[in-house]
Design a protein around this motif. Structure first.
Motif, mmCIF file in Angstrom:
data_model
loop_
_atom_site.group_PDB
_atom_site.id
_atom_site.type_symbol
_atom_site.label_atom_id
_atom_site.label_comp_id
_atom_site.label_asym_id
_atom_site.label_seq_id
_atom_site.Cartn_x
_atom_site.Cartn_y
_atom_site.Cartn_z
ATOM 1 N N THR A 22 -45.887 -62.112 124.084
ATOM 2 C CA THR A 22 -45.407 -63.319 124.775
ATOM 3 C C THR A 22 -43.947 -63.208 125.195
ATOM 4 N N GLU A 23 -43.316 -62.060 124.927
ATOM 5 C CA GLU A 23 -41.909 -61.890 125.261
ATOM 6 C C GLU A 23 -41.631 -60.403 125.484
ATOM 7 N N VAL A 42 -54.125 -59.441 130.945
ATOM 8 C CA VAL A 42 -53.000 -60.326 131.282
ATOM 9 C C VAL A 42 -53.553 -61.730 131.459
ATOM 10 N N SER A 44 -51.586 -64.652 131.636
ATOM 11 C CA SER A 44 -50.759 -65.467 132.534
ATOM 12 C C SER A 44 -49.475 -64.721 132.855
ATOM 13 N N GLY A 45 -48.885 -65.087 133.985
ATOM 14 C CA GLY A 45 -47.627 -64.484 134.391
ATOM 15 C C GLY A 45 -47.810 -63.091 134.963
ATOM 16 N N TRP A 47 -46.194 -58.955 134.456
ATOM 17 C CA TRP A 47 -45.519 -58.137 133.464
ATOM 18 C C TRP A 47 -45.206 -56.758 134.027
ATOM 19 N N GLU A 63 -50.420 -57.840 136.915
ATOM 20 C CA GLU A 63 -50.637 -59.241 137.250
ATOM 21 C C GLU A 63 -51.840 -59.763 136.480
ATOM 22 N N LYS A 64 -52.135 -61.046 136.638
ATOM 23 C CA LYS A 64 -53.194 -61.680 135.860
ATOM 24 C C LYS A 64 -54.533 -60.986 136.098
ATOM 25 N N GLN A 84 -42.208 -56.050 129.381
ATOM 26 C CA GLN A 84 -41.442 -57.286 129.529
ATOM 27 C C GLN A 84 -42.034 -58.127 130.655
ATOM 28 N N PRO A 85 -41.919 -59.466 130.541
ATOM 29 C CA PRO A 85 -42.431 -60.340 131.604
ATOM 30 C C PRO A 85 -41.469 -60.365 132.789
ATOM 31 N N LEU A 87 -39.574 -62.624 135.166
ATOM 32 C CA LEU A 87 -39.127 -64.016 135.130
ATOM 33 C C LEU A 87 -38.369 -64.361 136.400
#
Length: 403
Positions: A22-23, A42, A44-45, A47, A63-64, A84-85, A87
């Motif tokens: 998640t991070e 994945v 969501s979001g 990465w 991607e998702k 890492q995501p 952002l």
């Protein structure tokens, strides 16, 4: 996202280890997860996965969706050591995002380099074959330090050198943003040197000098307002020249061109901005009456009503976001200390203005007059007024802050 660890052959019957992320994780082994991954889900979001620790090595954008194996995320092996995501970057809300994206291959393929400021020297290894431009117009040069043949590109996507106006063997070695100006464009062309002879004045583009009935043999040029691009041939082809307000008394000597084929003003998208008086340190705003579509007093004070200090420029008018049908004008007799108000655009004479990002805000309707703040100790000391231009009045200096 969930990462599924690649089981070892002798432990193939055991339940595979999963790692819920998640991070940002600089080293997956710190969380008792091996560096070999069989699949990724994945949830969501978006990465980025890396082949080495501390976000280094080969990168894979995720991607998702579900990735069954390493080939699905574009790798030849299962090694992932850090993730890492992606952002959204925080936005300070005060500046328009200006950006140039250069690609080493046509159709936005190959190596990608993103620039958000002027570049005196593009890296030698970067061979530009396509590009994307956002946040205004940019001028590209074939040589370093803004020299050589140039090409002016506005907001848009250019899938190849031809669409950029360049020759197939062109190299881009420097580029810079066209300065933001708030003015009604105007250019004058003359049939003789030293701004004499038959004059052609226009405020719009000319696609073809010959086809539109103009003499294309020009000997001198004066850019009255705005930024203009003069092109060697019709339809904006051939060599280009980017000109800010200037007088060129001998155009053939300046440009090495015998004729002018076409020209266009550099258009800028509508931008909302605030106008700060440098001496006061406060923003120009309107007070009262606008909702009833009557008039609004224009003042410079620390107290402002919501949105009353947000302005935009349109075809010479300075307008407020609270009222699209009104503009900044001077009422009554135009004389020193006459007050500026927000008033309907149908009033005659039409009052237009010109301004730079920093400096004077000058009336195009009443030459020599500029915006000022009345000052003094009277009740209307905060009112914006019109005054003759004077270096002795620092209250005539303004600063535009884009939103």
């Amino acid at each position: 996202m969930v990462m599924f660890e690649q089981p070892e052959e002798e432990d193939g019957m055991e339940e595979e280890n999963t790692f819920e992320v998640t991070e940002a994780i600089p080293d997956v082994e710190l969380f008792e997860y091996k560096t070999s991954t069989s699949s990724i889900h994945v949830l969501s979001g978006a990465w980025i996965a890396y082949s080495h620790v501390d976000f280094s090595g080969n990168q894979y954008i995720l991607e998702k969706g579900f990735y069954n194996n390493c080939a699905d995320w574009g790798s030849q092996d299962t090694r992932i050591c850090s993730v890492q995501p992606i952002l959204l970057a925080p936005c300070d809300g005060s500046k328009m995002r200006k950006e140039v994206i250069l690609y080493s291959q046509p159709d936005f393929q190959g190596e990608c380099h993103i620039f958000d400021h002027n570049q005196e020297a593009v890296p030698e290894k970067l061979q530009t074959k396509s590009c994307k431009v956002s946040g205004g117009s940019w001028v590209f040069y074939e040589d370093k330090q803004y020299s050589g043949n140039l090409y002016v590109l506005s907001d848009g996507e250019y899938p190849n050198l031809t669409s950029m106006g360049c020759s197939p063997d062109c190299t881009i070695r420097s580029f810079k943003a066209v300065p933001m100006t708030f003015s009604v464009p105007s250019i004058s062309l003359f049939g003789l040197e030293c701004l004499e002879g038959r004059e052609i004045t226009t405020d719009t583009e000319i696609v073809s000098m010959v086809e539109e009935g103009f003499n294309n043999h020009i000997l001198s040029v004066r850019v009255n307002r705005g930024c203009w691009v003069i092109c060697e041939h019709s339809n904006y082809r051939g060599r280009q020249f980017l000109l800010e307000p200037i007088e060129i008394t001998n155009w053939p000597k300046f440009s090495s061109l015998e004729t002018v084929g076409s020209m266009f003003p550099v258009r800028q998208k509508r931008q909302f901005f605030r106008v700060k008086n440098k001496e006061r340190g406060h923003f120009m705003s309107i007070q009262g009456g606008v909702e009833e579509v009557k008039s609004g007093r224009v003042v410079v004070t620390p107290e402002v009503e919501p949105m009353s200090d947000i302005w935009f420029y349109q075809n010479g008018f300075i307008k407020n976001k609270l009222s699209q049908t009104m503009s900044l004008q001077v009422m009554g007799n135009v004389e020193p200390a006459s007050k500026a108000v927000l008033w309907t655009e149908t009033r005659q004479p039409i009052q237009t203005w010109t301004a730079q990002m920093s400096g004077l805000i000058t009336s195009l309707t009443f030459p020599g007059m500029v915006l000022d703040v009345k000052g003094g100790k009277t009740y209307d000391k905060d009112h914006v007024v019109i005054m003759p231009e004077s270096e002795e009045r620092p209250s005539q200096q303004w600063e535009i802050e884009l939103l």
